[in-house]
Design a protein around this motif. Structure first.
Motif, PDB file in Angstrom:
ATOM      1  N   UNK A   1     -13.232   0.757   8.821  1.00 45.36           N
ATOM      2  CA  UNK A   1     -12.333  -0.391   9.009  1.00 45.36           C
ATOM      3  C   UNK A   1     -11.945  -0.502  10.480  1.00 45.36           C
ATOM      4  N   UNK A   2     -11.646   0.627  11.122  1.00 46.07           N
ATOM      5  CA  UNK A   2     -11.235   0.601  12.528  1.00 46.07           C
ATOM      6  C   UNK A   2     -12.362   0.196  13.475  1.00 46.07           C
ATOM      7  N   UNK A   3     -13.609   0.302  13.046  1.00 51.77           N
ATOM      8  CA  UNK A   3     -14.747  -0.125  13.873  1.00 51.77           C
ATOM      9  C   UNK A   3     -14.922  -1.643  13.870  1.00 51.77           C
ATOM     10  N   UNK A   4     -14.274  -2.320  12.918  1.00 51.77           N
ATOM     11  CA  UNK A   4     -14.376  -3.773  12.830  1.00 51.77           C
ATOM     12  C   UNK A   4     -13.487  -4.432  13.886  1.00 51.77           C
ATOM     13  N   UNK A   5     -13.807  -5.663  14.226  1.00 54.88           N
ATOM     14  CA  UNK A   5     -12.924  -6.432  15.106  1.00 54.88           C
ATOM     15  C   UNK A   5     -11.609  -6.673  14.372  1.00 54.88           C
ATOM     16  N   UNK A   6     -10.554  -6.980  15.106  1.00 54.48           N
ATOM     17  CA  UNK A   6      -9.249  -7.215  14.492  1.00 54.48           C
ATOM     18  C   UNK A   6      -9.297  -8.343  13.447  1.00 54.48           C
ATOM     19  N   UNK A   7      -9.952  -9.495  13.753  1.00 54.67           N
ATOM     20  CA  UNK A   7     -10.043 -10.542  12.728  1.00 54.67           C
ATOM     21  C   UNK A   7     -10.819 -10.091  11.485  1.00 54.67           C
ATOM     22  N   UNK A   8     -11.866  -9.283  11.663  1.00 51.20           N
ATOM     23  CA  UNK A   8     -12.618  -8.779  10.514  1.00 51.20           C
ATOM     24  C   UNK A   8     -11.766  -7.799   9.701  1.00 51.20           C
ATOM     25  N   UNK A   9     -10.985  -6.966  10.375  1.00 49.42           N
ATOM     26  CA  UNK A   9     -10.063  -6.062   9.677  1.00 49.42           C
ATOM     27  C   UNK A   9      -9.073  -6.868   8.833  1.00 49.42           C
ATOM     28  N   UNK A  10      -8.509  -7.912   9.441  1.00 49.72           N
ATOM     29  CA  UNK A  10      -7.539  -8.746   8.728  1.00 49.72           C
ATOM     30  C   UNK A  10      -8.175  -9.376   7.491  1.00 49.72           C
ATOM     31  N   UNK A  11      -9.387  -9.925   7.628  1.00 44.88           N
ATOM     32  CA  UNK A  11     -10.076 -10.534   6.490  1.00 44.88           C
ATOM     33  C   UNK A  11     -10.365  -9.504   5.399  1.00 44.88           C
ATOM     34  N   UNK A  12     -10.829  -8.331   5.803  1.00 47.87           N
ATOM     35  CA  UNK A  12     -11.153  -7.294   4.831  1.00 47.87           C
ATOM     36  C   UNK A  12      -9.908  -6.853   4.063  1.00 47.87           C
ATOM     37  N   UNK A  13      -8.835  -6.578   4.777  1.00 46.24           N
ATOM     38  CA  UNK A  13      -7.609  -6.131   4.114  1.00 46.24           C
ATOM     39  C   UNK A  13      -7.007  -7.226   3.244  1.00 46.24           C
ATOM     40  N   UNK A  14      -7.107  -8.476   3.688  1.00 41.62           N
ATOM     41  CA  UNK A  14      -6.646  -9.601   2.869  1.00 41.62           C
ATOM     42  C   UNK A  14      -7.465  -9.698   1.576  1.00 41.62           C
ATOM     43  N   UNK A  15      -8.774  -9.404   1.666  1.00 40.77           N
ATOM     44  CA  UNK A  15      -9.630  -9.490   0.474  1.00 40.77           C
ATOM     45  C   UNK A  15      -9.247  -8.439  -0.569  1.00 40.77           C
ATOM     46  N   UNK A  16      -8.620  -7.367  -0.136  1.00 38.26           N
ATOM     47  CA  UNK A  16      -8.159  -6.346  -1.081  1.00 38.26           C
ATOM     48  C   UNK A  16      -6.727  -6.592  -1.563  1.00 38.26           C
ATOM     49  N   UNK A  17      -5.824  -6.961  -0.667  1.00 34.26           N
ATOM     50  CA  UNK A  17      -4.397  -6.918  -0.988  1.00 34.26           C
ATOM     51  C   UNK A  17      -3.715  -8.269  -1.196  1.00 34.26           C
TER      52      UNK A  17
END
Length: 165
Positions: A100-116
């Motif tokens: 997750x930390x290797x992703x860009x900040x916008x990609x991190x936000x999208x990924x975490x939003x897709x879970x939570x």
């Protein structure tokens, strides 16, 4: 019949050559779901995923009072409750946090939003392994000093400070 609800963004499948496609989630796009809605009494909503490409595909149905024809019979007794469900979630291991930390900040936000988020799968629990696990980059513990029952030498590992706390 299955359908994609208005507002939901469909999965864009990507296969990495192992015959099990995953949905693309990056800085500009991540699939979403409509918020869950409790079905009307006597009906149900089913979400199905498959190796063939279904990804949380939604369908609706009605419960029948008796089985007509061949098939599986599932009997629900809604008056007998055996346990309370606190929620649903997953594990945040060292490996997951590192990726997750290797992703860009916008990609991190999208990924975490897709879970939570309510446009994702609405996780509300996360299990965090204490010390290393089989998904750590190296073995470690919090106190390697023998007989330190008072934990005077207890220290969090760098991985935990950077990725879990």
């Amino acid at each position: 019949p299955s359908r994609c609800l208005a507002g939901a963004r469909p999965c864009i499948p990507k296969d990495f050559g192992h015959g099990s496609p995953v949905c693309v989630c990056n800085a500009t796009y991540c699939d979403t779901l409509d918020p869950l809605v409790v079905p009307a009494p006597g009906s149900y909503v089913k979400y199905e995923s498959s190796k063939a490409g279904k990804r949380l595909e939604r369908s609706e149905g009605r419960f029948q009072s008796s089985l007509s024809g061949r098939g599986l019979l599932l009997t629900l007794n809604i008056s007998a409750l055996y346990q309370h469900v606190k929620g649903f979630g997953g594990s945040l291991s060292d490996a997951a946090a590192m990726n997750i930390l290797k992703l860009s900040r916008p990609a991190q936000d999208n990924l975490l939003r897709s879970y939570f988020s309510d446009s994702g799968i609405e996780y509300n629990l996360v299990r965090v392994p204490m010390a290393c696990s089989d998904f750590s980059v190296r073995p470690y513990s919090y106190d390697d000093v023998p007989d330190d029952h008072e934990l005077k030498h207890f220290r969090l590992a760098d991985e935990d400070v950077k990725m879990k706390v």
